[in-house]
Design a protein around this motif. Structure first.
Motif, PDB file in Angstrom:
ATOM      1  N   PHE A 185      10.278   6.482  -6.141  1.00 52.39           N
ATOM      2  CA  PHE A 185      11.715   6.224  -6.253  1.00 52.39           C
ATOM      3  C   PHE A 185      12.027   5.093  -7.241  1.00 52.39           C
ATOM      4  N   LYS A 212       4.497   5.599  -1.927  1.00 56.90           N
ATOM      5  CA  LYS A 212       5.726   6.384  -1.924  1.00 56.90           C
ATOM      6  C   LYS A 212       6.897   5.682  -2.595  1.00 56.90           C
ATOM      7  N   PHE A 213       6.967   4.345  -2.424  1.00 54.71           N
ATOM      8  CA  PHE A 213       8.084   3.603  -3.002  1.00 54.71           C
ATOM      9  C   PHE A 213       8.176   3.825  -4.511  1.00 54.71           C
ATOM     10  N   PHE A 245      10.537   2.046  -7.328  1.00 55.13           N
ATOM     11  CA  PHE A 245      10.277   0.698  -6.812  1.00 55.13           C
ATOM     12  C   PHE A 245       8.798   0.367  -7.026  1.00 55.13           C
ATOM     13  N   ASN A 303       0.795  -1.232   0.000  1.00 56.29           N
ATOM     14  CA  ASN A 303       0.000   0.000   0.000  1.00 56.29           C
ATOM     15  C   ASN A 303       0.829   1.286   0.000  1.00 56.29           C
ATOM     16  N   TYR A 304       2.151   1.123   0.156  1.00 60.14           N
ATOM     17  CA  TYR A 304       3.031   2.293   0.171  1.00 60.14           C
ATOM     18  C   TYR A 304       3.207   2.863  -1.234  1.00 60.14           C
TER      19      TYR A 304
END
Lengths: 211, 211
Positions: free
Chosen positions: A106, A102-103, A108, A99-100
């Motif tokens: 970058f 944010k990765f 990912f 659920n991130y």
């Protein structure tokens, strides 16, 4: 890069990257190592030493070009490439990682989760499908997998990690509370041991009370 | 303890603790530093040096009493005391952490979660209630809180961290992707920066390809 750079230096690079990203967001174009130093609370000589491992980037008296330095550190960290990630273990932690969002910023990108629990079969987390573990081999054969995240119980971690390595997965992000015994030593492993982190915190709480 | 022990030594202690726990489970009562060394893949002299920071524990020629060493390291790490934890941010990561039964084995007991999302009010994770953030002050006044876990967005982390410190919470386990700016420097902070960990992994993937 011929020289072996210490992992201690590498561990500091993401922090530089984060601070430089914040400077860009704040519209700062150029910064002296002294200013960067006082913001990051490390010495200016530490910053210069760290960056000199990669050839420098600063001009004496002119400071650092923030955007250039941000991009160069990004390249050093391999963030100019996309990394496909699978998560093995779709329990709470596996789903939390999936659920991130944010990765992805970058590079990912989580492309699949795997689990043995038939109740989870075909379910999706943020649009990412949960597959059954017996579909792992086929999936890895047909998709580029750069990183396998292990979020399953530690009793199964060694077996699955070695199996993933046999399938050609070059890197493991290990959350299982065990030091993996990998047959192929050429695989990259990064551990996140949450219990160890809590224990270090607890040590410092006790020490702080004794002051 | 008068001597300041380096955080590098402390970071290795949970690993000793884990290996000794596994030895106890395997019925091993005594182990030489050489045997412990080959299991843990650190040098015997490193083990002796690390443990000498706390006064030793081994008898020359007799090795270590596994259970005694396990318990002593547990005390060093403060695991003989119970630590109450609250989690601020009951999203995926907060709920995943609340679901970790394993932490309790080491004396870390999660007693409440907090969030601003009214949909979560009164819900429970493994029997642990999710409270609204505006109930935080009352809760901390009436309950012993040893550690506050921050799993909310980084934009709010500083404000809430400083508020928790004002309320008397002595330690912060920070998952927000930011270096906290705490007014009271006497607070213990342990960071888990998952993005940083991924970036270090990615650096090592790129480096490994160049071999």
């Amino acid at each position: 890069m011929d020289k072996e750079i210490s992992q201690a230096v590498i561990r500091r690079m993401p922090r530089y990257y984060r601070y430089l990203g914040e400077l860009i967001d704040a519209g700062v174009e150029r910064i002296s190592s002294n200013d960067l130093s006082s913001r990051m609370k490390v010495t200016a000589s530490q910053i210069r030493q760290d960056l000199n491992n990669f050839g420098g980037f600063g001009q004496q008296g002119y400071g650092y070009n923030v955007k250039y330095l941000y991009e160069e550190i990004g390249k050093i960290l391999g963030l100019n490439e996309k990394h496909n990630i699978i998560i093995v273990g779709a329990g709470n932690l596996g789903q939390a990682l999936a659920n991130y969002v944010k990765f992805e910023k970058f590079g990912f990108v989580i492309i699949a989760l795997f689990d043995v629990n038939p109740d989870l079969k075909g379910q999706k987390v943020r649009g990412i499908e949960i597959h059954m573990l017996d579909e792992l081999d086929e999936f890895v054969k047909h998709n580029k997998v750069d990183i396998a995240t292990l979020t399953m119980p530690k009793s199964k971690a060694d077996t699955i990690a070695n199996h993933l390595v046999d399938l050609g997965v070059p890197a493991i992000w290990n959350f299982a509370h065990v030091d993996l015994e990998l047959v192929d030593k050429n695989v990259v492993v990064e551990n996140v041991h949450l219990s160890d982190s809590l224990m270090q915190l607890s040590y410092n709480i006790v020490k702080n009370k004794q002051k």
